[in-house]
Design a protein around this motif. Structure first.
Motif, mmCIF file in Angstrom:
data_model
loop_
_atom_site.group_PDB
_atom_site.id
_atom_site.type_symbol
_atom_site.label_atom_id
_atom_site.label_comp_id
_atom_site.label_asym_id
_atom_site.label_seq_id
_atom_site.Cartn_x
_atom_site.Cartn_y
_atom_site.Cartn_z
ATOM 1 N N UNK A 1 35.678 3.778 -6.411
ATOM 2 C CA UNK A 1 35.256 4.087 -5.054
ATOM 3 C C UNK A 1 34.019 4.985 -5.013
ATOM 4 N N UNK A 2 34.041 6.084 -5.752
ATOM 5 C CA UNK A 2 32.899 6.997 -5.725
ATOM 6 C C UNK A 2 31.625 6.350 -6.204
ATOM 7 N N UNK A 3 31.716 5.569 -7.267
ATOM 8 C CA UNK A 3 30.548 4.884 -7.820
ATOM 9 C C UNK A 3 30.063 3.799 -6.862
ATOM 10 N N UNK A 4 31.004 3.097 -6.220
ATOM 11 C CA UNK A 4 30.633 2.018 -5.295
ATOM 12 C C UNK A 4 29.889 2.543 -4.076
ATOM 13 N N UNK A 5 30.262 3.745 -3.618
ATOM 14 C CA UNK A 5 29.620 4.297 -2.430
ATOM 15 C C UNK A 5 28.134 4.557 -2.637
#
Length: 503
Positions: free
Chosen positions: A294-298
């Motif tokens: 999630x953090x990387x995708x954002x």
């Protein structure tokens, strides 16, 4: 274990490098020091420093001598040879082990070198067949010279090029130092922060100063509220976790290179202190998986994993994922590497217009998310009359925080659902905290599993699972429309599912 073949003329038994004794002596010295120093400090308070050392030093020397002596026996009793048909390893004193692998079965030759081995120019070589049968499918040479390790890797993985595609051999990706900015966005940072806090308390307990540490922390926050103290400590732990995640990323991915070698082998090299070299034959590659936590995708990044047969987790190095071809990098770079690896003009993982899933799938996710968020709230409401009225306020805060987050994650999970076909690959995407897009060769699918719960039947949904001998072994298409999902499976691998479908 297979019966060893008769050696051909010219085959010779080889021994491991004798400098393994230096490595073992250094490791045992470190172990003896790490155990001896706290012991000596603890004993010195009751019997004096001189008597404490008189007890600890002989025990440390005995540990070093016994450890080095055991490794000497192992070195003397270990030998290996690589013939035209088989790779063989003999080792053991009282329990003699003889392992033999057919060369046509060998699928991986991985090289690893920790700092001590690197200083001495040595590597540990793991020769494997990719079968999940424990040590019987692996030969480990620990250690040999780096030149010998490279010779074994080249000789055992020498394959005829497939000739598929127009992509050239050579470098496919190299490290971009700017990728380090994605390291703190993973879930490793908070875990390392919590581990750091726990480590401080554990070490202070070993040295008997835990109460002093707690008193020191209490003095720093004497004039502040409990909430402020908790927030400050959590932020401090997160900062420690961020620093730790940056250090871990540098150690794992420094000097990263992905290259295609002549003969159809993908090779990943990386590592600052511990150098690692992982080789993957293209003929056992069945696709790629684009992973977006999630953090990387954002921030628009993703990593690339290989979907290949015979890639098991390294039992001696649990934090190493042998499947990773590219660390978290910008999404465009990840798609480009995936295309290069698959020898395609564009990556199937970037296929636009995947088939969306019905609204019933959204409802299922919303119900599960809301139920999960309300469970702790209901528990607090039940305990409120028994324990304290304060729990009612806590329940209200939990509901105000958890419900919106759960609904947002459920909606995102529904938007991420999708499946489709792209040339020779079937593509499936799902997940929110960890979104995954897998591109799997249609020819690599050996079976379909159709799962349908009672609630899925009522909603007209089903879950398709593509079974393969590569990667995780099974990849799901969650909550697809019943008729459309079965048609997709039949079209993806013609002739495999049709005998079980009603006309």
């Amino acid at each position: 274990m297979s019966t060893a073949a008769v050696p051909a003329p010219g085959e010779e038994w080889r021994k491991l490098d004798r400098r393994t004794l230096l490595v073992t002596a250094a490791v045992m010295t470190g172990v003896a020091t790490g155990a001896g120093v706290p012991t000596a400090v603890g004993l010195s308070g009751g019997m004096g420093a001189g008597r404490a050392l008189a007890w600890v030093l002989p025990a440390a020397l005995l540990l070093i001598v016994c450890g080095t002596g055991g490794d000497y026996v192992r070195w003397r009793r270990t030998r290996y040879r690589i013939g035209p048909d088989r790779a063989e390893l003999h080792t053991g004193l009282f329990l003699v082990k003889r392992r033999s692998l057919g060369r046509e079965r060998i699928r991986s030759v991985d090289l690893t070198a920790n700092p001590l081995l690197r200083i001495l120019g040595l590597v540990k070589v793991r020769i494997g067949t990719g079968e999940h049968t424990g040590g019987e499918s692996t030969l480990e040479l620990d250690p040999v010279t780096r030149a010998e390790g490279e010779r074994l890797r080249t000789e055992l993985l020498d394959r005829t090029p497939s000739g598929k595609g127009t992509h050239r051999d050579g470098m496919l990706a190299v490290l971009d130092p700017r990728w380090i900015r994605y390291a703190p966005l993973s879930f490793v940072a908070p875990v390392l922060g919590g581990a750091a806090a726990g480590g401080v308390m554990q070490v202070s307990e070993w040295f008997g100063v835990q109460h002093e540490v707690l008193d020191w922390i209490g003095d720093r926050f004497r004039d502040t509220s409990v909430l402020t103290m908790v927030v400050v400590l959590v932020v401090a732990a997160l900062l420690a976790g961020i620093v730790g995640s940056l250090g871990l990323w540098v150690e794992m991915w420094w000097n990263y290179r992905l290259e295609r070698e002549p003969g159809g082998t993908l090779r990943v090299r990386r590592g600052l202190f511990t150098a690692r070299s992982v080789s993957i034959e293209e003929r056992r590659l069945r696709g790629v998986e684009l992973v977006e936590p999630l953090g990387v995708r954002l921030v628009g990044a993703a990593r690339v994993d290989a979907v290949a047969t015979g890639l098991a987790q390294d039992d001696d190095d649990k934090h190493t994922d042998l499947r990773t071809l590219l660390p978290a990098a910008p999404r465009a770079a990840a798609d480009e590497v995936a295309a290069q690896v698959l020898r395609e003009t564009s990556s199937p993982t970037g296929t636009p217009g995947l088939t969306p899933h019905p609204l019933a799938a959204r409802g299922r996710r919303l119900r599960r998310a809301v139920g999960s968020a309300l469970t702790p709230v209901l528990v607090l409401l039940v305990l409120g009359p028994v324990v304290s009225d304060v729990l009612f306020s806590v329940a209200a805060v939990c509901a105000a925080v958890l419900l919106p987050v759960a609904v947002l994650l459920a909606l995102d999970a529904y938007r991420n659902l999708g499946h489709g076909l792209s040339g020779d690959y079937l593509v499936a995407r799902s997940g929110t905290v960890r979104r995954s897009t897998v591109a799997l060769q249609r020819g690599g699918v050996i079976g379909w599993t159709v799962k349908q719960s009672y609630f899925q039947r009522r909603a007209g949904l089903l879950t398709l699972t593509a079974t393969t001998a590569a990667g995780e072994g099974a990849y799901d298409v969650h909550d697809a429309a019943e008729g459309e999902g079965l048609a997709f499976a039949a079209q993806a691998v013609p002739g495999l599912l049709e005998p079980f479908l009603e006309k």
